[in-house]
Design an enzyme around this catalytic site. Sequence first.
Site, PDB file in Angstrom:
ATOM      1  N   PRO A  14      69.300  42.767  89.671  1.00 34.20           N
ATOM      2  CA  PRO A  14      68.717  44.103  89.548  1.00 34.20           C
ATOM      3  C   PRO A  14      67.208  44.172  89.798  1.00 34.20           C
ATOM      4  O   PRO A  14      66.455  43.308  89.331  1.00 34.20           O
ATOM      5  CB  PRO A  14      69.006  44.494  88.094  1.00 34.20           C
ATOM      6  CG  PRO A  14      70.154  43.649  87.694  1.00 34.20           C
ATOM      7  CD  PRO A  14      70.106  42.398  88.520  1.00 34.20           C
ATOM      8  N   ASN A  15      66.831  45.203  90.531  1.00 32.54           N
ATOM      9  CA  ASN A  15      65.436  45.563  90.808  1.00 32.54           C
ATOM     10  C   ASN A  15      64.748  44.679  91.849  1.00 32.54           C
ATOM     11  O   ASN A  15      63.613  44.963  92.244  1.00 32.54           O
ATOM     12  CB  ASN A  15      64.591  45.603  89.512  1.00 32.54           C
ATOM     13  CG  ASN A  15      65.180  46.555  88.501  1.00 32.54           C
ATOM     14  OD1 ASN A  15      65.411  47.719  88.826  1.00 32.54           O
ATOM     15  ND2 ASN A  15      65.476  46.089  87.304  1.00 32.54           N
ATOM     16  N   ARG A  22      57.166  46.339  93.601  1.00 35.28           N
ATOM     17  CA  ARG A  22      57.403  46.277  92.154  1.00 35.28           C
ATOM     18  C   ARG A  22      56.451  45.262  91.518  1.00 35.28           C
ATOM     19  O   ARG A  22      56.520  44.072  91.830  1.00 35.28           O
ATOM     20  CB  ARG A  22      58.849  45.808  91.932  1.00 35.28           C
ATOM     21  CG  ARG A  22      59.189  45.513  90.504  1.00 35.28           C
ATOM     22  CD  ARG A  22      60.496  44.724  90.401  1.00 35.28           C
ATOM     23  NE  ARG A  22      60.812  44.497  89.022  1.00 35.28           N
ATOM     24  CZ  ARG A  22      61.601  43.523  88.593  1.00 35.28           C
ATOM     25  NH1 ARG A  22      62.176  42.705  89.436  1.00 35.28           N
ATOM     26  NH2 ARG A  22      61.826  43.386  87.315  1.00 35.28           N
ATOM     27  N   TYR A  27      55.183  39.750  90.911  1.00 36.78           N
ATOM     28  CA  TYR A  27      56.231  39.317  91.847  1.00 36.78           C
ATOM     29  C   TYR A  27      55.754  39.167  93.286  1.00 36.78           C
ATOM     30  O   TYR A  27      56.530  38.733  94.142  1.00 36.78           O
ATOM     31  CB  TYR A  27      57.420  40.287  91.777  1.00 36.78           C
ATOM     32  CG  TYR A  27      58.035  40.345  90.395  1.00 36.78           C
ATOM     33  CD1 TYR A  27      58.602  39.206  89.818  1.00 36.78           C
ATOM     34  CD2 TYR A  27      58.038  41.530  89.642  1.00 36.78           C
ATOM     35  CE1 TYR A  27      59.146  39.237  88.547  1.00 36.78           C
ATOM     36  CE2 TYR A  27      58.590  41.568  88.373  1.00 36.78           C
ATOM     37  CZ  TYR A  27      59.136  40.427  87.831  1.00 36.78           C
ATOM     38  OH  TYR A  27      59.681  40.453  86.570  1.00 36.78           O
ATOM     39  N   ASN A  78      68.940  34.447  91.654  1.00 36.10           N
ATOM     40  CA  ASN A  78      67.915  35.003  90.789  1.00 36.10           C
ATOM     41  C   ASN A  78      68.596  36.174  90.081  1.00 36.10           C
ATOM     42  O   ASN A  78      68.714  37.262  90.645  1.00 36.10           O
ATOM     43  CB  ASN A  78      66.691  35.484  91.575  1.00 36.10           C
ATOM     44  CG  ASN A  78      65.609  36.020  90.643  1.00 36.10           C
ATOM     45  OD1 ASN A  78      65.877  36.245  89.449  1.00 36.10           O
ATOM     46  ND2 ASN A  78      64.414  36.239  91.154  1.00 36.10           N
ATOM     47  N   ALA A  81      66.880  40.524  85.391  1.00 32.17           N
ATOM     48  CA  ALA A  81      66.989  40.792  83.947  1.00 32.17           C
ATOM     49  C   ALA A  81      68.333  40.329  83.363  1.00 32.17           C
ATOM     50  O   ALA A  81      68.416  40.045  82.155  1.00 32.17           O
ATOM     51  CB  ALA A  81      66.785  42.275  83.685  1.00 32.17           C
ATOM     52  N   HIS A  84      68.772  37.162  81.069  1.00 32.29           N
ATOM     53  CA  HIS A  84      68.527  37.130  79.626  1.00 32.29           C
ATOM     54  C   HIS A  84      69.609  37.830  78.815  1.00 32.29           C
ATOM     55  O   HIS A  84      69.547  37.824  77.587  1.00 32.29           O
ATOM     56  CB  HIS A  84      67.159  37.786  79.333  1.00 32.29           C
ATOM     57  CG  HIS A  84      66.117  37.435  80.345  1.00 32.29           C
ATOM     58  ND1 HIS A  84      65.675  36.140  80.524  1.00 32.29           N
ATOM     59  CD2 HIS A  84      65.454  38.189  81.284  1.00 32.29           C
ATOM     60  CE1 HIS A  84      64.768  36.114  81.509  1.00 32.29           C
ATOM     61  NE2 HIS A  84      64.631  37.348  81.978  1.00 32.29           N
ATOM     62  N   ASP A  91      79.666  33.294  82.591  1.00 26.97           N
ATOM     63  CA  ASP A  91      81.082  32.901  82.612  1.00 26.97           C
ATOM     64  C   ASP A  91      81.636  32.892  84.035  1.00 26.97           C
ATOM     65  O   ASP A  91      82.435  32.026  84.390  1.00 26.97           O
ATOM     66  CB  ASP A  91      81.924  33.840  81.737  1.00 26.97           C
ATOM     67  CG  ASP A  91      81.818  33.503  80.254  1.00 26.97           C
ATOM     68  OD1 ASP A  91      81.291  32.420  79.920  1.00 26.97           O
ATOM     69  OD2 ASP A  91      82.257  34.337  79.429  1.00 26.97           O
ATOM     70  N   GLU A 102      69.288  28.134  89.845  1.00 27.72           N
ATOM     71  CA  GLU A 102      68.697  29.392  89.344  1.00 27.72           C
ATOM     72  C   GLU A 102      67.237  29.430  89.764  1.00 27.72           C
ATOM     73  O   GLU A 102      66.531  28.425  89.656  1.00 27.72           O
ATOM     74  CB  GLU A 102      68.818  29.390  87.814  1.00 27.72           C
ATOM     75  CG  GLU A 102      68.162  30.575  87.124  1.00 27.72           C
ATOM     76  CD  GLU A 102      68.238  30.451  85.588  1.00 27.72           C
ATOM     77  OE1 GLU A 102      68.875  29.495  85.077  1.00 27.72           O
ATOM     78  OE2 GLU A 102      67.627  31.288  84.925  1.00 27.72           O
ATOM     79  N   HIS A 104      63.548  31.904  89.761  1.00 31.65           N
ATOM     80  CA  HIS A 104      62.770  33.083  89.352  1.00 31.65           C
ATOM     81  C   HIS A 104      61.420  33.035  90.038  1.00 31.65           C
ATOM     82  O   HIS A 104      60.812  31.957  90.137  1.00 31.65           O
ATOM     83  CB  HIS A 104      62.540  33.098  87.831  1.00 31.65           C
ATOM     84  CG  HIS A 104      63.819  33.141  87.068  1.00 31.65           C
ATOM     85  ND1 HIS A 104      64.515  34.301  86.859  1.00 31.65           N
ATOM     86  CD2 HIS A 104      64.536  32.151  86.514  1.00 31.65           C
ATOM     87  CE1 HIS A 104      65.624  34.023  86.187  1.00 31.65           C
ATOM     88  NE2 HIS A 104      65.657  32.724  85.970  1.00 31.65           N
ATOM     89  N   SER A 106      58.655  34.527  88.900  1.00 26.89           N
ATOM     90  CA  SER A 106      57.630  34.337  87.866  1.00 26.89           C
ATOM     91  C   SER A 106      58.034  33.196  86.933  1.00 26.89           C
ATOM     92  O   SER A 106      59.206  32.777  86.919  1.00 26.89           O
ATOM     93  CB  SER A 106      57.460  35.628  87.065  1.00 26.89           C
ATOM     94  OG  SER A 106      58.658  35.930  86.365  1.00 26.89           O
ATOM     95  N   ARG A 111      55.984  34.323  79.886  1.00 26.06           N
ATOM     96  CA  ARG A 111      55.976  35.785  79.745  1.00 26.06           C
ATOM     97  C   ARG A 111      56.504  36.192  78.357  1.00 26.06           C
ATOM     98  O   ARG A 111      56.481  35.398  77.423  1.00 26.06           O
ATOM     99  CB  ARG A 111      56.773  36.398  80.901  1.00 26.06           C
ATOM    100  CG  ARG A 111      56.142  36.036  82.271  1.00 26.06           C
ATOM    101  CD  ARG A 111      56.890  36.675  83.419  1.00 26.06           C
ATOM    102  NE  ARG A 111      56.835  38.139  83.341  1.00 26.06           N
ATOM    103  CZ  ARG A 111      57.642  38.931  84.049  1.00 26.06           C
ATOM    104  NH1 ARG A 111      58.539  38.423  84.873  1.00 26.06           N
ATOM    105  NH2 ARG A 111      57.537  40.238  83.924  1.00 26.06           N
ATOM    106  N   ARG A 115      62.168  36.925  77.620  1.00 27.56           N
ATOM    107  CA  ARG A 115      62.476  36.323  78.924  1.00 27.56           C
ATOM    108  C   ARG A 115      62.634  34.800  78.832  1.00 27.56           C
ATOM    109  O   ARG A 115      62.974  34.154  79.816  1.00 27.56           O
ATOM    110  CB  ARG A 115      61.374  36.640  79.946  1.00 27.56           C
ATOM    111  CG  ARG A 115      61.269  38.105  80.296  1.00 27.56           C
ATOM    112  CD  ARG A 115      60.253  38.332  81.406  1.00 27.56           C
ATOM    113  NE  ARG A 115      59.758  39.690  81.351  1.00 27.56           N
ATOM    114  CZ  ARG A 115      60.345  40.745  81.934  1.00 27.56           C
ATOM    115  NH1 ARG A 115      61.439  40.586  82.636  1.00 27.56           N
ATOM    116  NH2 ARG A 115      59.829  41.952  81.821  1.00 27.56           N
TER     117      ARG A 115
HETATM  118  C1  DQA Z   1      62.679  37.511  87.373  1.00 25.90           C
HETATM  119  C2  DQA Z   1      62.246  37.405  85.913  1.00 25.90           C
HETATM  120  C3  DQA Z   1      63.079  38.327  85.024  1.00 25.90           C
HETATM  121  O1  DQA Z   1      62.668  38.210  83.669  1.00 25.90           O
HETATM  122  C4  DQA Z   1      62.899  39.766  85.456  1.00 25.90           C
HETATM  123  O2  DQA Z   1      63.716  40.614  84.690  1.00 25.90           O
HETATM  124  C5  DQA Z   1      63.122  39.963  86.904  1.00 25.90           C
HETATM  125  C6  DQA Z   1      62.642  38.951  87.850  1.00 25.90           C
HETATM  126  C7  DQA Z   1      61.762  36.696  88.302  1.00 25.90           C
HETATM  127  O3  DQA Z   1      62.166  36.458  89.446  1.00 25.90           O
HETATM  128  O4  DQA Z   1      60.664  36.303  87.927  1.00 25.90           O
HETATM  129  O5  DQA Z   1      63.620  41.005  87.328  1.00 25.90           O
HETATM  130  O6  DQA Z   1      63.987  37.011  87.487  1.00 25.90           O
END
Ligand code: DQA
Length: 153
Positions: A14-15, A22, A27, A78, A81, A84, A91, A102, A104, A106, A111, A115
């Site tokens: 998401p996002n 953003r 990011y 990635n 959100a 978390h 699963d 995995e 990320h 950031s 943070r 997170r």
């Molecule tokens: C993220 C870190 C997450 O906590 C956050 O919700 C994101 C991006 C990152 O790539 O740093 O949407 O996964």
Amino acid sequence: MDYSVSSVLLLNGPNLNLLGTRQPEIYGYDTLADLESQCQKRARSLGLELECRQSNWEGQLIGWVHEARGKHEGIIINPAALTHTSVALMDALLGVDRPVVEVHLSNIHSREEFRHHSYVSRVAQAVICGLGPQGYLLAMDAMAHLLNSDKED
Ligand code: DQA
């Protein structure tokens, strides 16, 4: 399963479709398309096939994880959100029995406290965070390494 060319699925949660605009101070300014094209380039140099998908919907991401069975040998994710919050995504990743890396952008550990915990980390072979887009390229290298060591077994 014996693939001649290993296929990898890159999932963004998401996002992450908003990358570039953003919170660029966190990011960065690369868009998702920039990031995916850098990953495609790295995939070619590693001899991997790469399919890139992004969704804002947990169920859609879970569906793509399920489809990885018989389609992809490894998953780079990635989860944004959902990292978390989502036991369901964790699963699903467990259920398809594929190596998971995995990533990320950031450093989630430097943070907010909410997170710091990742459900996905429990089922990932490796976790990379805090390196921005470079982390995705390192995740590609790590996946190539994991898939090669599987083939040697
Ligand atoms: C993220 C870190 C997450 O906590 C956050 O919700 C994101 C991006 C990152 O790539 O740093 O949407 O996964």
